[in-house]
Structures are given as C-alpha cells and as structure tokens.
Scaffold this active site. Sequence first.
Site, PDB file in Angstrom:
ATOM      1  CB  CYS A 319      -0.956  -0.013   1.178  1.00 28.11           C
ATOM      2  SG  CYS A 319      -0.164  -0.315   2.775  1.00 28.11           S
ATOM      3  CG  HIS A 772      -3.787   0.205   4.920  1.00 28.78           C
ATOM      4  ND1 HIS A 772      -3.301  -0.510   3.840  1.00 28.78           N
ATOM      5  CD2 HIS A 772      -4.923   0.815   4.483  1.00 28.78           C
ATOM      6  CE1 HIS A 772      -4.106  -0.331   2.806  1.00 28.78           C
ATOM      7  NE2 HIS A 772      -5.088   0.465   3.171  1.00 28.78           N
TER       8      HIS A 772
END
Length: 812
Positions: A319, A772
Amino acid sequence: MADVGDVLMSVLSTIRVPRPGDRVHKDECALSFASPESEGGLYVCMNTFLGFGSQYVDRHHARSGQRAYLHITRTRKAQKEDDNNSGSGDPPKKKPTRLAIGIEGGFDVEQEQYEEDIKVVIFPDRQEVTSEDLATMPDVVKERVSLSIAGFMSADSVSHALQVQQWDGEVRQESRHAMDLKQLDNGLKIPPSGWRCEVCDLQENLWMNLTDGKVLCGRRYFDGTGGNNHALLHFQQMGFPLAVKLGTITPDGADVYSYDEDDMVLNPKLPEHLSHFGIDMMTMEKRVGEWEVIQESGTTLRPLSGPGLTGMKNLGNSCYLNSVMQVLFTVPDFQSKYVSNIEIFDEAPSDPTHDFKTQVAKLGYGLLSGEYSKPAPDPGEDNGTAEPRGDQVGIAPRMFKALVGRGHPEFSTNRQQDAQEFLLHFINMVERNCRSGANPSEAFRFLVEERIVCQQSQKAKYTQRVDYIVQLPVPMDQATNTEELQEAEQRREEADSGPTPTVRAQIPFSACMAALSEPEVLSDFWSSAVQAKTTATKTTRFASFPDHLVIQIKKFTFGLDWVPKKLGEELLPEVAPPPLMTPDVEVKGILGSYGNEEDDSLYSPLLSPVLDDSTVSQLCEMGFPLEACRKAVYYTGNTGIDGAMNWVMGHMDDPDFSAPLVLPGCSSAPGTTPTESLSEEHLATIVSMGFSRDQATKALRATSNVLERAVDWIFSHLDDLESMEVSEGGRSAADSEGSREPPPGPRVRDGPGKYELFAFISHMGTSTMCGHYVCHIKKDQQWVIFNDQKVCASEKPPKDLGYLYFYRRVTE
C-alpha cells in the site's frame, strides 16, 4: 494460406521448452496490464517467454521476428451450489497453519477459480493450433510442441514466484494443551485497552495467560530489548502453559504461544478461553480511531471510475507503493514524461520487463488511461443488485515493484515500508535514469542553504544542498489541550477506570513552523576562523521554491528497541499543515496564510531583507553611503556594529561598494544563478589561493559576489569542485580554451511561494514497519480516496491525520 502443419514445422527450431529457473511471464503483459483474463487473452512468446496482450503482440512479432506464441485465455468458473460449502460456489477454505503463501498449510493463491483455454498461434496470419490439431501432426512436431506447452503450464509464473518468495514462514501446530486447558474461576475481566505488565508496568509486548488472566511482558531479547521475561517467569513458577498476545486478537484469530512447547501454536478453543475473561473474540475489531477516520469507514462512499481513477491491487503490504505512485502520476511532469510520450514502448529493449522507463510508463498509462478502471466482480454475487463497494479490477504492479525493489534490502521484500523512504528511493531512480532528457523529479527539487555562525568570531560558513522533502517536526510540548491530555493519562493509570477514549494532541501549525526554523546549536564545532573548537549556530533557509512541495510530518520516533514508532496514538497537528519555509527572510521570506482553511492555500511574499535600522544609521552617521551600510548589515547577518564596521573597512575599495543591495536569486530568472558582473579583484584573490578562475567564478556567483562568503563556500564545496582540474598557474584547462563559464550546478526551478494542497498520504498503525497507507487526491475540485483497489469520492478527507502532504504552485 500455407498448411498449419508446414508453418509449425518451419518455426519448430524457435520453440523452446522452459527449464527450471526460466522466467515465464504467463500472467501479465510486459507492456500493459493485460492478462489471460483480459479481453483477447495473453500471448506468450514460445522463444523468449515474454507475455503480450493483444494490443502489443503484433509489435513484438514485427520487432523480434518470433512467430510462435502460446495463447492463454481464462474465464471465471460458473458458481455452483454445493452441500459441502456455504453457497459461495467455492469449497470451504482450510485455516492456514503456516505463515506462507502458495505452499501446503499456507494461504492459498487463487488459481482454481478460472478455466483455461490454451492453443498455439502462428503469426503473422494468426493460424491457430489446438491440441486436436497437434495430435495429427508428425511425431517430431507433436513431441516438441507438447513438451513446450507442458513446460509452460507447469512453470511458475514470474508474478507467482514474486508473490511467494518472501512468504515462507513457520508451521503452527495445534497445542496439546488447548483442548483440556484449565482456567481459574477468579472473576478477572480484562479491559480492551490500557494494559500494563502487572510486575514492571511495561505497556508493550504484553501477553495474557489463558489460565489465570495475568497480563505480563514478553521475553527479553539477546540485545536487551523487548520485555522483562515476566510472562516466562510466571510459567516457570505456576506451570500455566498458554498465553495470547494482547493487541493481536481479531475475529480471525490471535497469536498464541505455548511456553511448555516453546513455540507459536494454534488454539481451536481460543474464543471460549478468551470469553472466560470477558473478551468476545468475534466482536473484536482491528485498531479503531485513526483507521476508521483515515479510510472513511462507516460512511457510504460513491465509487468512481474512469481516466485517472484506477485502483491498484495490494500485493502484500504494498500500500505504501500504491499511495506514492497514485500521487506522483497526478504531477504533470510525470504524466508528460512517461504517459504522453507513448514512443517509450517503441524504444523498449528486447526484454522490457527489466527496463525502468518502460515499466514506469506502463504503470502510468495503466493508472491514467481508465482502461482498467472497472468494478471488480464479486464472487459471492449471482446478480448485479448488490450495493457497489468501490473495489475495482485495477492493476497489479508486480513487474514495477520487482524492478524498483531489485537489490534493495527492504523494498525487495513483502514487508511494510515507509512511504517517505520509498518516495525518495523512487526519485533517486528517476534521477539515475533521466540524466539526459526531461527529468520529472525536478518538480520536487529545491535548494537549501545552511548558515553556520561561529559564536566566537561571528564569522559565517555557507553550504548548499539539494533536497526534495521538507521534514516538519511535531513539538509535543506545544499542544494546546495539555490539560485534556493529562486527564486522559491519569484515567489510563487508574486500574479500575476501564477503557478510556483516545485523546489526540492538538498542535498549532505555528508551533511546528517555529520548531523547524529554530536555530540549532552545534557544540564542539571546529572553527577555522579561531582554529579551535567552539560553539556555533546553524540556521537553514530555502534558496528556491519548487513547483511541487512535499511536506513530511515527523510523526514517528525511535523506541528503545530501535523500531520507528508513532508519537502516541494520533498525535498530529489539528489542521493540515500548509507549505512551509523557514522564517529566514534574507532571501525567500516566509509563508503566510491566504484565504481560509478550505482553500488549502498559502503564499510566500518575497520580502525585503529585515535589517537592523540602528546599525545602518550608525554607519551612515560615520559618512558611509546608505547602500553600503545596508549591505554591511545584511552580509553580517544583523550581528552588530562591530561586524558591520569590519565589513565596511574590508570592502571600501570594491567597485560596487555603494551600488544598491541586490538579494541573491532576485535579479535572475527562475532556476538560475545571479549573473551580475563579478569583481576582478575578488576573482584574483581567490585565484591567488590556488583555485582556478572557473572555481572562483562559481564561488562568487553562488554567494552574490561576497568575497568572505565565497572563500567559505569554496572550502565547503571542495568535493564538488574536484572535477575542475587546477593547473600550476591556478587556471583550469577549460579556462585555457576560452571557456569562462563554471560547470552547471543542479537544475532547480524557482518561482512564487504560493501553493495549494492537492494530495496527502495517511498512515495508520503504530510504526512505519506495520499498518496501512491510504492517499487522498484532489481531482477536479473533488477529493478522491485511493485505498488500494477502492476508489471513491471522499466525504470527509482527514487532512489533519496526514503523513505526507503534496502541494503545487498556484499560478496567477
């Protein structure tokens, strides 16, 4: 048309059988993101093993002369109801017992959900050879082609190999204590937060014993970090074998350790064991707070699709890469370099999978074309009536990730990485690959000048460097809600208070700006002026404003275990920080707000230098010209009458002594060095020290024709000047040939310091090594959230929780 058997016989010598170790690209096109599931399928060259979509296979045939290709098409299997499954059409998935991918006991790599159709295609007429056709051909043809096809199908694709190479972990077995574990009925209930080791008050690496509910710290590592062994000592004293790591409990499971078996284990009765202490495992959620805010969870987001609105698949902790590349391809310089210039594909080498320019162009076209911006099929849906989720088919940047990570100890792995570090890594790769031609990284490049003043002699040394990111510190002691933070900490310390809401420190932006611009004190500084160690102060200012400004919020620090950790829970400035310059107004000035918070805009006026009027007046009263007095005060940094007087006495014979003060960088075009006439006397002085005229010219131009600064500059840039050969007479070879221009320095763009926010990357998690990343980008005055494959219109962009902020210059 020739008989297909004869044609196949004529190309038989070019058909190879893949051997172990050969890179077989049978899942992805080398020049696009076409795959066997795409319309037209994938053509794999049976000689080079490179894959090409229907859009590029003719080009490869024309350039390489290869004619035999294996055509692979895949279609999703029709879903069938089965009594042995849940109605999803797929067999029940086994719970992983090994931290690995694609191997026995690990996580499954989905391969069984497609039906494959395979045939050989001969170019340029695209004659097809099916398995039935192959059976009727001569044995020599049949055997060679059949072996090649079998080798193709049995070989691991490159994308599959990349997916599993870093994910082969330990095997977890079911604990022999799990089924008959005895739990004490002591009435203990564990709160969902605020845990501490019951012995040493450590708040990290905590384990709860599943027999008596004791919360204790984990093992001490060999280097002295980690816990204090209290959980292990508890087992040795009491014999209670199983413990669960707090913070890892989710509906999918948790980390369970058996001290008796000395290994991580599986506990099939974990939900029951946790409920004994008041923990409902099935309602446990992952980290709340910033996770929900940053991902805008809990709100119905409108899915978006089209050019520039393409999602990217997460390849396993990728990510950080997805967020950075989504933002970079919003910058016009990267678009024009890699996407508008489609001739890049025509210039691609024979193996484009290893070519940086080709793979970056492939990624850029995939993101901006809209070709892959399509809703992802939901395997659990039999019709299209379900609510849109925002997920897309998107693109999987496997080749790109493998290329930019090759040889790097971190980016070549599937572990989570720091988005800021990856941004700089990628910019460095762009710099190396754009030494000739347009360089898009110039959009972020700016010059920084550091001024070090010896506190004993008051003499200054100037150095310049190129940078790409402004790192903005977060002074936690400047929080405006100190009382609220103290009350929250007090509630956490009270054992019976139960769970407490997270309180986020609110840091004014002005405090962050002040922390950045505050002079740094250097102790034990060796001063060439006094030939001894002394104290000095260092101040930093911007020598140029870039077209695009990147600001990093330094929200991480290093813990005792040398792991980068976040400053508390969500400790960030309460508003998105604007573009920032140091308040050293000698040249570039400072940034001031303009408009309101919704504008996301700031500007920096080019201010007049701030001079000490009293010192200027004193010099003028002595009979010196006004402009000379102003220059004396300016070039001595407002350090007082003595320093200014010394400057005047040393420059009275300068031909431009009484000329108007010209600020460095203000009399020249953007991105250039001031080109006013240089003092021949200054040039001669520096040349007499043994330097060439070219080197002297460069030093004087870099310091606006100030001799003292030029001398300091030239001694602090010796490494940069090594390439300029100095002859015995102090003149370079270039000068003897009549070339009077110094070698060009790094190209930087300059212009007004007025910016607007157009993107930001947010991080959720306690460390750059986990968590994330999500990015928000402003597209046509609409904020859009890019969360891997999910692309939606943003309702509440969390500007105050960003990690990297991207601004672009506002043009009038």
